[in-house]
Design a protein around this motif. Structure first.
Motif, PDB file in Angstrom:
ATOM      1  N   LYS A   2       0.623  -1.389   0.043  1.00  0.00           N
ATOM      2  CA  LYS A   2       0.087  -0.141   0.140  1.00  0.00           C
ATOM      3  C   LYS A   2       0.872   1.316   0.016  1.00  0.00           C
ATOM      4  N   VAL A   3       0.323   2.407  -0.834  1.00  0.00           N
ATOM      5  CA  VAL A   3       1.043   3.449  -0.564  1.00  0.00           C
ATOM      6  C   VAL A   3       1.427   4.030   0.740  1.00  0.00           C
ATOM      7  N   SER A   4       0.390   3.740   1.640  1.00  0.00           N
ATOM      8  CA  SER A   4       0.553   4.215   3.119  1.00  0.00           C
ATOM      9  C   SER A   4       1.420   3.685   3.929  1.00  0.00           C
ATOM     10  N   GLU A 100      10.981  23.914 -23.096  1.00  0.00           N
ATOM     11  CA  GLU A 100       9.585  23.254 -23.690  1.00  0.00           C
ATOM     12  C   GLU A 100       8.869  22.281 -22.901  1.00  0.00           C
ATOM     13  N   GLY A 187       3.176  20.426 -29.974  1.00  0.00           N
ATOM     14  CA  GLY A 187       2.182  19.665 -29.042  1.00  0.00           C
ATOM     15  C   GLY A 187       0.758  20.190 -29.316  1.00  0.00           C
ATOM     16  N   PRO A 188      -0.107  19.570 -28.693  1.00  0.00           N
ATOM     17  CA  PRO A 188      -1.566  19.937 -28.757  1.00  0.00           C
ATOM     18  C   PRO A 188      -1.841  21.424 -28.375  1.00  0.00           C
ATOM     19  N   ARG A 189      -0.996  22.039 -27.692  1.00  0.00           N
ATOM     20  CA  ARG A 189      -0.984  23.443 -27.318  1.00  0.00           C
ATOM     21  C   ARG A 189       0.340  23.904 -27.052  1.00  0.00           C
ATOM     22  N   ALA A 191       1.789  25.398 -24.198  1.00  0.00           N
ATOM     23  CA  ALA A 191       2.268  25.166 -22.867  1.00  0.00           C
ATOM     24  C   ALA A 191       1.563  23.768 -22.190  1.00  0.00           C
ATOM     25  N   GLN A 192       2.568  23.017 -21.444  1.00  0.00           N
ATOM     26  CA  GLN A 192       1.572  22.179 -20.480  1.00  0.00           C
ATOM     27  C   GLN A 192       1.547  20.864 -21.687  1.00  0.00           C
ATOM     28  N   ILE A 194       2.368  17.257 -24.182  1.00  0.00           N
ATOM     29  CA  ILE A 194       3.342  16.258 -24.447  1.00  0.00           C
ATOM     30  C   ILE A 194       3.433  16.342 -26.007  1.00  0.00           C
ATOM     31  N   VAL A 263      -4.101   8.562 -29.087  1.00  0.00           N
ATOM     32  CA  VAL A 263      -4.998   9.348 -28.822  1.00  0.00           C
ATOM     33  C   VAL A 263      -4.592  10.976 -29.225  1.00  0.00           C
ATOM     34  N   ARG A 264      -3.159  11.070 -29.356  1.00  0.00           N
ATOM     35  CA  ARG A 264      -2.852  12.670 -29.741  1.00  0.00           C
ATOM     36  C   ARG A 264      -2.786  12.779 -31.289  1.00  0.00           C
ATOM     37  N   ALA A 265      -2.462  11.829 -32.151  1.00  0.00           N
ATOM     38  CA  ALA A 265      -2.308  12.212 -33.278  1.00  0.00           C
ATOM     39  C   ALA A 265      -2.025  10.708 -34.116  1.00  0.00           C
TER      40      ALA A 265
END
Lengths: 292, 777
Positions: A2-4, A100, A187-189, A191-192, A194, A263-265
């Motif tokens: 577990k993460v915890s 970038e 990228g798709p835009r 800033a921010q 992939i 999904v991106r191109a």
């Protein structure tokens, strides 16, 4: 696990870190900037017994010039690269690539070593490291090895780094006065985002107008790993890089790449964009070269 | 000039102190500093965590649900299924066809099958994994046209067509017969996500007196209360909903989100408060979206630019449940021929069930999807005839008192022509050739385009639309203004304070606004339909005279004069004959308090409606509409297809502007949301499964995609509105959509009919339109 229930340890020296990595009984995972690791933890992909937090290992955070090479500590942040005078003057393509990456927040947290370890085919600093002939230093408790960047990746998300190794240093060549580089990203835009396709270019220019003596081109996001465009690189040396020559070189780029659709191109668009980005990059480079 | 003169007279007459001023947001400092807490920001020491088990498949029969293992988890407090619902197992604003917890079938991956409450989030997640649901997987229905065919698997017992609306006027065939030009195209629109900063979530808890408290951001707390009560079989008076403030709504919190889950869990946790807060990933899957439309539009026009016929067929994908889908398609059809006087129209819309998530309310409410058809065709007509695109629009636009394309006389204010005049006169349009030549690199092309549209204010015919406000005098001399309509980011609370301060003639700091609280406020309808300024404002303006009467009577008592001798002065009430004699609000409070008299007044307001509904239209026409024109400048990188919106001129007609800064907030936010819709945003679903998981691949504009936005308001005084105002919140994101599409065409000669116009789609359209050399030489 577990993460915890996972343990987090923060070694204060590299040796301590290497000792922790050498632990055979527990699964361990390095945590540097956390921009990829935390995402994987939340997705349930990485659930180690122990997180080794190396964010504060400042000994691995430096940029220095050594014998016409630049040594970069693995924990150097992208922002460090963007702000480094040395990188901007001697490795402009890497400074541009670092700028970038994602958003400012990611640039502040993310590290160059982490970008390599994540081994994304879309990783933004990696094409720049390819054209700067990077060598990656891997260390374990018992061994230190230096691997050329072309040999480090074995597939998407996979490297030759062993579980007891850590990336400690990246060595790149320092570009001369007659060398010039550029990083182009789609990228798709703005800033921010992939990369759908990215490309890094580093050229050595001659005396004559737009004469290119040698050039290196690396594409991201168009193959399982970053790839060099060797056919295009040869073409760079054939004729001065006037606009029609640039167009012809760029037109050949689609033959260098073998992208997938996601999904991106679509693969078809990515292929076309390899040409477009190379054309845009070379055009901008020549314009900058002439203005210098 | 005429309207400006009229406005000055109005201002002069009324000496407005707060209205029309850029009064700072009353919640501004907390919002900017991050000090303001959303409901989902809070924690309680004895809290438990709630989680929802969503359907594993987009379409499947449930054969059995086994919760034994989950219940045995040491940290689990309760596991609930449909069997634990005391009342009606369903919700939905109009048609309650969505199960609270699925019993025999799941229709989309948003469906809830079970609920868990546990000590930690981690334990709750583990418990979800321990619930065993045995499914019989069915072939999902994912295409709207196929869903409508005979023999398609039925999602609901009445079939897959949830609603079918039509509006016909004139003689469509005769219209096309007289047309010199006919344009016909099919447009596809994206499944836009509201992408609010605060995902769905909130709190549920049982009070010691047995009443139920739900603290959950929403867009109509009073209605949420009734939907909760129906599912719980509980007296609604025993339920209190606190639904404000919201970290964004945009229609996405109009429907029930998690309120009923919170209520069910709260009844099973032994009095401990339960929190649910969806992760972004769960919000993407479970939250409602904008309806993707397929719209086929055929427009006929004469050589002189007169539009003579418009035929529209729109099909909306509402996903697995109706929510407000029926109303969305109805509003779409009402607006599909634009703010024009086209004599012959034949429009129909279908709202269709599929297994593609759930669609519902979203800013624009169907008009975004249909406005592209008529506006694109007008630009095509302009190109064919050589006529000016603004002149064509002016020629066909209806004015107040004209008959619209729907065939009804438009009685309320209409600003279309003024917005178009301002567009024609604005710098960007006048100097468009100059701006288009300012490209920085040879492969970049620039384009300028204009578009106009409109949007109904308030509910259509058949949906009662009503506002109410309370004003209460407080001990410290302040006025508590209660309007149930929530704050979802729009700043309506500031407008309420302005209206109240203006009407009561007091300082705005004396106004305390209470919103989104079913205990303290009267039902005042939704925060939706561009209605909250208009309706809430009017309700306050109706309550204010009652407060003034109360104050005046008591002041007269205290000063020993007659009521007619009392004057309402700024922040006090004075003796008309002797201004040195006055009473303060504090004194009035004290006096009323001593007499055990109520310090609270109410105001009620019914939105004006048209009398006759257009047959089969689903609620058209509206009485009020807001109008808007956008002019945009885009730059397209023809090497990659990337489109950059560089400049936007937003020209809204919203009646009287109550707060210019608030208006700019809307026009700027609307423009950016419209840019996102047109260029970037789409939730991709394949075979009923979401391909878009989170913000990694759901691309919304950032500040780097935000252009310079200029706002030039047209103030057509709307007689029925508070101080002449109408609504604004939706129309601000509408005409920018076709404007960007046409500007891309103006730049490149390529038209994109399938939104969003991603770089790949624009690039492909450019390749198809004409072979271009990559670098023009």
């Amino acid at each position: 696990m577990k993460v915890s229930e996972a343990t987090l340890v923060s070694p204060s020296t590299l040796d301590e870190c290497l000792l922790l990595l050498n632990d055979q009984k527990h699964s361990v995972q390095l945590l540097a900037g956390g921009t990829d690791a935390v995402v994987r933890m939340k997705e349930g992909v990485w659930n180690p017994d122990t997180w080794i937090n190396i964010k504060n290992l400042d000994a691995l955070r430096y940029i220095e010039e050594v014998n016409h090479e630049i040594h970069i500590g693995a924990l150097t942040s992208h922002t460090d690269l963007v702000e480094s005078k040395l990188i901007n003057e001697r490795a402009d393509v890497l400074a541009q690539a670092a700028k970038e990456i994602g958003a400012i927040q990611l640039q502040n947290m993310g590290t160059i070593g982490g970008n390599i370890a994540t081994a994304s085919p879309a990783g933004d600093t990696i094409p720049a490291l390819f054209v700067l002939d990077a060598k990656i230093e891997l260390r374990s408790l018992t061994d230190t090895r230096l691997i050329p960047i072309r040999e480090i990746f074995t597939g998407p998300g996979r490297t030759v780094k062993k579980s007891d190794e850590i990336i400690t240093k990246i060595i790149i060549r320092s570009q001369d006065e007659d060398e010039i580089g550029i990083f182009e990203k789609l990228g798709p835009r703005k800033a921010q985002s992939i990369s759908i396709v990215n490309v890094a270019i580093s050229l050595k220019m001659g005396e004559k107008p737009r004469e290119c003596l040698e050039g290196k081109i690396a594409f991201g996001s168009v193959a399982p790993t970053i790839i060099r465009a060797t056919k295009c690189e040869y073409m760079l040396k054939l004729n001065p890089l006037f606009d029609d020559v640039i167009h012809d070189i760029a037109s050949a780029a689609w033959k260098e790449v073998m992208p997938i659709s996601d999904v991106r191109a679509s693969a078809k668009y990515r292929r076309n964009m390899a040409s477009s980005l190379l054309e845009r990059g070379l055009y901008r480079l020549m314009k900058r070269w002439e203005e210098q | 000039m005429k309207s400006k003169a009229k406005k000055d007279v109005l201002n002069e007459e009324q000496k407005l102190k707060w209205i029309g001023k850029s009064v700072k947001r009353i919640d501004g400092p907390e919002k900017v500093t991050g000090e303001q807490k959303y409901k989902t920001d809070y924690s309680y020491s004895n809290m438990v965590w709630g989680k929802v088990l969503r359907a594993k498949y987009p379409f499947a029969k449930i054969k059995s649900i086994d919760t034994v293992k989950a219940e045995a988890h040491p940290d689990v407090i309760c596991v609930l299924t449909y069997k634990d619902i005391p009342g009606f197992n369903g919700f939905g604003i109009v048609t309650p066809d969505q199960p609270v917890l699925c019993e025999d079938v799941v229709r989309c991956t948003a469906d809830a099958v079970a609920l868990v409450a546990a000590e930690t989030v981690e334990a709750a997640d583990e418990a979800l994994d321990l619930i065993e649901v045995d499914y019989e997987v069915l072939e999902p229905v994912t295409d709207v046209e196929n869903a409508m065919l005979q023999g398609a698997p039925k999602l609901h017992k009445d079939g897959n067509i949830h609603s079918h609306v039509t509006i016909k006027n004139g003689d469509i065939d005769a219209g096309f017969d007289e047309a010199d030009y006919i344009f016909e195209h099919t447009f596809y629109s994206p499944r836009q996500m509201h992408a609010f900063i605060e995902t769905e979530g909130g709190w549920g808890r049982m009070e010691e007196d047995g009443s139920l408290v739900i603290e959950c951001p929403g867009q109509y707390g009073h209605r949420d209360k009734l939907q909760i009560a129906r599912a719980l079989a509980l007296n609604p008076e025993r339920i209190h909903v606190y639904s404000s403030p919201n970290g964004g709504g945009f229609g996405g919190k109009d429907e029930i989100t998690v309120q009923i889950y919170l209520a069910l869990l709260a009844m099973n946790t032994g009095g401990r408060p339960v929190k649910i807060h969806l992760s972004r990933e769960e919000s993407v899957i479970a939250g409602i979206k904008r309806h993707p439309f397929k719209v086929t539009v055929k427009t006929g026009a004469k050589k002189d630019g007169t539009l003579v016929a418009n035929k529209v067929r729109a099909v909306a994908d509402t996903g697995a449940y109706a929510s407000l889908g029926g109303a969305v398609i109805a509003l779409a059809i009402e607006h599909a021929s634009g703010p024009y006087t086209i004599p012959n129209v034949d429009m129909e819309g279908f709202c269709v069930y599929t297994n593609n998530g759930i669609a519902g309310a979203f800013r624009g409410f169907g008009v975004n999807q249909v406005c592209v058809g008529i506006e694109t065709h007008i630009d095509m007509l302009a190109e064919k005839t050589g006529l000016d695109p603004i002149e064509i629009r002016k020629k066909n636009a209806y004015k107040q008192g004209d008959i619209s394309s729907l065939g009804h006389v438009v009685k309320s204010s209409v600003g279309t022509i003024e917005t178009l005049d301002k567009a024609a006169a604005c710098d960007l349009w006048k100097n468009r050739d100059y701006y288009k030549n300012q490209v920085s690199e040879p492969w970049k092309k620039r384009g300028v385009a204009v578009a106009t549209s409109f949007h109904g204010v308030g509910m259509g015919i058949g949906t009662p639309d009503y506002g109410a406000a309370t004003i209460e005098l407080l001990q410290d001399g302040k006025f508590k203004v209660g309007v149930a309509i929530e704050e979802i980011g729009t700043g309506n609370g500031t407008v309420y304070a302005q209206v109240a301060a203006e009407c009561l003639k007091c300082d705005i700091n004396r106004i305390v606004v209470v919103q989104g609280d079913t205990k303290q406020t009267l039902d005042s309808g939704t925060i939706s339909a561009s209605r909250s300024t208009y309706t809430g404002g009017r309700a306050i303006a109706t309550a204010a005279p009652n407060m003034i009467n109360l104050l005046t009577e008591e002041a007269a008592n205290l000063l020993g004069v007659s009521v007619s001798e009392i004057e309402l002065a700024y922040d006090r009430l004075v003796d008309a004959h002797d201004h040195t004699r006055f009473v303060t609000y504090e004194e009035i409070y004290e006096s009323l308090h001593d007499k055990h008299r109520s310090k609270r007044v109410e105001g009620h307001f019914y939105l004006p409606k048209e009398k006759e509904e257009l047959k089969n239209s689903g609620g058209a026409p509206h009485h009020l509409y807001g109008y808007m024109t956008h002019v945009v400048l885009v730059e397209v990188d023809t090497l990659t297809g990337q489109t950059d919106v560089i400049k936007v001129v937003a020209i809204p007609d919203v009646g009287k502007v109550l707060n210019p800064q608030g208006l700019e907030g809307q026009t700027e936010g609307g423009a950016v949301m419209g840019i996102g819709y047109t260029l970037y945003e789409d939730v991709l679903i394949e075979d009923g499964y979401h391909k878009t998981k989170n913000f990694t691949d759901y691309i919304i504009p950032t500040i780097r995609e935000t252009p310079e936005i200029e706002t030039i308001p047209v103030e057509s005084n709307e007689e029925s509105g508070p101080f002449g105002a109408k609504g604004i919140a939706e129309v601000v994101m509408i005409p920018i959509i076709p404007a960007i599409m046409s500007a891309i065409y103006d730049a490149t000669g390529a038209r994109v009919y399938h939104l969003p116009a991603t770089p790949e789609r624009v690039y492909q359209a450019i390749q198809e339109s004409k072979p271009q050399s990559l670098i023009s030489r």
